[in-house]
Design a protein around this motif. Structure first.
Motif, short mmCIF file in Angstrom:
data_model
loop_
_atom_site.label_atom_id
_atom_site.label_comp_id
_atom_site.label_asym_id
_atom_site.label_seq_id
_atom_site.Cartn_x
_atom_site.Cartn_y
_atom_site.Cartn_z
N ARG A 76 -73.57 -43.76 -76.08
CA ARG A 76 -74.03 -45.09 -75.66
C ARG A 76 -73.43 -45.46 -74.30
NH1 ARG A 76 -75.83 -48.62 -73.70
NH2 ARG A 76 -76.35 -50.73 -74.40
N ALA A 77 -72.18 -45.09 -74.08
CA ALA A 77 -71.53 -45.38 -72.80
C ALA A 77 -72.21 -44.62 -71.66
CB ALA A 77 -70.05 -45.03 -72.87
N THR A 78 -72.58 -43.38 -71.89
CA THR A 78 -73.24 -42.60 -70.84
C THR A 78 -74.60 -43.20 -70.51
OG1 THR A 78 -74.20 -41.03 -72.42
CG2 THR A 78 -72.06 -40.47 -71.49
N GLN A 79 -75.29 -43.72 -71.51
CA GLN A 79 -76.57 -44.39 -71.27
C GLN A 79 -76.37 -45.62 -70.39
OE1 GLN A 79 -78.14 -45.26 -75.14
NE2 GLN A 79 -78.48 -43.12 -75.68
N ALA A 80 -75.30 -46.36 -70.67
CA ALA A 80 -75.03 -47.57 -69.89
C ALA A 80 -74.72 -47.25 -68.44
CB ALA A 80 -73.86 -48.35 -70.53
N ILE A 81 -73.94 -46.20 -68.21
CA ILE A 81 -73.60 -45.80 -66.85
C ILE A 81 -74.87 -45.38 -66.11
CG2 ILE A 81 -72.38 -44.12 -65.41
CD1 ILE A 81 -70.26 -43.98 -67.56
N THR A 82 -75.69 -44.57 -66.75
CA THR A 82 -76.92 -44.10 -66.13
C THR A 82 -77.83 -45.26 -65.75
OG1 THR A 82 -76.79 -42.03 -67.39
CG2 THR A 82 -78.91 -42.58 -66.40
N ALA A 83 -77.93 -46.25 -66.64
CA ALA A 83 -78.76 -47.42 -66.35
C ALA A 83 -78.19 -48.22 -65.18
CB ALA A 83 -78.87 -48.30 -67.59
N ALA A 84 -76.86 -48.33 -65.12
CA ALA A 84 -76.23 -49.09 -64.05
C ALA A 84 -76.43 -48.44 -62.69
CB ALA A 84 -74.73 -49.25 -64.32
N ILE A 135 -69.06 -36.95 -69.68
CA ILE A 135 -68.79 -37.33 -68.30
C ILE A 135 -69.43 -36.34 -67.34
CG2 ILE A 135 -66.99 -37.42 -66.55
CD1 ILE A 135 -67.01 -39.97 -67.94
N VAL A 136 -69.25 -35.06 -67.63
CA VAL A 136 -69.85 -34.03 -66.78
C VAL A 136 -71.36 -34.15 -66.78
CG1 VAL A 136 -70.20 -31.54 -66.50
CG2 VAL A 136 -67.92 -32.42 -67.01
N ASP A 137 -71.94 -34.46 -67.94
CA ASP A 137 -73.39 -34.63 -68.03
C ASP A 137 -73.87 -35.74 -67.09
OD1 ASP A 137 -73.57 -32.62 -69.85
OD2 ASP A 137 -73.78 -33.91 -71.61
N VAL A 138 -73.17 -36.87 -67.09
CA VAL A 138 -73.56 -37.99 -66.24
C VAL A 138 -73.47 -37.60 -64.77
CG1 VAL A 138 -72.90 -40.30 -65.47
CG2 VAL A 138 -72.92 -39.77 -67.90
N LYS A 139 -72.35 -36.98 -64.39
CA LYS A 139 -72.17 -36.58 -62.99
C LYS A 139 -73.22 -35.56 -62.57
CE LYS A 139 -67.75 -35.56 -63.30
NZ LYS A 139 -66.37 -35.20 -62.89
N THR A 140 -73.58 -34.67 -63.50
CA THR A 140 -74.58 -33.65 -63.18
C THR A 140 -75.95 -34.29 -62.97
OG1 THR A 140 -73.38 -31.94 -64.39
CG2 THR A 140 -75.73 -31.55 -64.00
N ILE A 141 -76.31 -35.23 -63.84
CA ILE A 141 -77.60 -35.92 -63.71
C ILE A 141 -77.70 -36.63 -62.36
CG2 ILE A 141 -78.95 -37.88 -64.57
CD1 ILE A 141 -77.95 -37.14 -67.39
N ILE A 142 -76.63 -37.32 -61.98
CA ILE A 142 -76.62 -38.05 -60.71
C ILE A 142 -76.68 -37.08 -59.54
CG2 ILE A 142 -75.27 -39.59 -59.23
CD1 ILE A 142 -74.12 -40.77 -61.86
N ALA A 143 -75.88 -36.02 -59.62
CA ALA A 143 -75.84 -35.05 -58.52
C ALA A 143 -77.19 -34.35 -58.36
CB ALA A 143 -74.74 -34.02 -58.77
N ARG A 144 -77.87 -34.05 -59.46
CA ARG A 144 -79.19 -33.41 -59.35
C ARG A 144 -80.18 -34.32 -58.64
NH1 ARG A 144 -77.99 -28.30 -59.53
NH2 ARG A 144 -77.24 -27.55 -61.56
N GLN A 145 -80.10 -35.62 -58.93
CA GLN A 145 -80.99 -36.55 -58.24
C GLN A 145 -80.65 -36.63 -56.76
OE1 GLN A 145 -83.68 -37.98 -58.36
NE2 GLN A 145 -83.54 -39.53 -56.76
#
Length: 233
Positions: A76-84, A135-145
């Motif tokens: 849930r926290a990773t979803q919130a970061i991604t949305a932010a 955490i790595v998943d979030v950073k990877t998603i952002i970096a890919r974009q």
């Protein structure tokens, strides 16, 4: 005769129970977020149950164990970061504006959700297979974009776009590690100062890559926006 004929409505009961379980899981995770904000990243299940207004045993009727609960909170926290960080998926304006808006979104979320971010840092690998990390998943998603954004502009300037991947992961790593350290030890630096510093640093990294190829751009002039991207669900 099919085996279900002796149990009329059994499929419906299973569906209702599954739906109810998912709703309750969601409610308990939201209660956990409130408890973390109040009591910190070492919050106990008892505190979460208290925030949800139920007995501790009720929590484990809907989660397999503590690990399942921790994993659900981390997800849930990773979803919130991604949305932010939606500005990462909708860059527009000048180079400095794009950088500032994205960095400001990240520092703003962390500043407003510091205890939850600490919780995520501590529990990001809970219940996951080896090599997986929220955490790595979030950073990877952002970096890919960001890689797609950098590729767009590098191609527009007729430069070698192969550096886009390394560049994007480097920028994300800089921002994330800096914000994490600031959260743990701000050293009197307030969030606007942190955002301004990171914006400048990121710009200097990008500007250096452009200047090395003989390209100079005004960081305050609007750039054509890249194709829109779809944020991850």
């Amino acid at each position: 005769m099919g085996s279900s004929s002796g149990r009329p409505g059994s499929d419906g009961r299973v569906t209702r129970w599954t739906g109810q379980r998912e709703r309750r899981r969601h409610e308990f995770v939201e209660a956990a977020l409130r408890a973390i904000a109040e009591h910190g990243p070492d919050v106990t299940t008892e505190r979460i149950a208290e925030a949800a207004g139920v007995a501790r045993a009720q929590i484990y009727r809907h989660f397999d164990d503590a690990t399942d609960l921790q994993r659900a909170i981390a997800d849930r926290a990773t979803q919130a970061i991604t949305a932010a960080l939606r500005p990462v998926w909708e860059p527009q304006g000048s180079a400095l504006q794009m950088i500032f808006v994205a960095v400001d979104a990240h520092t703003g979320w962390v500043a407003a959700n510091g205890e939850l971010y600490r919780y995520l840092m501590r529990h990001s690998q809970i219940g996951r297979s080896a090599g997986q990390d929220a955490i790595v998943d979030v950073k990877t998603i952002i970096a890919r974009q960001l890689t797609q954004v950098f590729e767009f502009y590098l191609n527009a300037f007729e430069l070698d776009a192969r550096i886009a991947d390394v560049l994007s992961f480097g920028v994300v790593g800089l921002v994330d590690s800096s914000v994490t350290q600031w959260l743990n030890s701000p050293q009197g630096i307030d969030r606007p100062q942190l955002t301004d510093m990171l914006t400048r640093w990121v710009w200097h990294i990008l500007n250096d890559s452009l200047r090395a190829a003989g390209i100079e751009i005004d960081p305050d002039l609007p750039l054509p926006p890249p194709p829109p991207a779809t944020p991850p669900a």
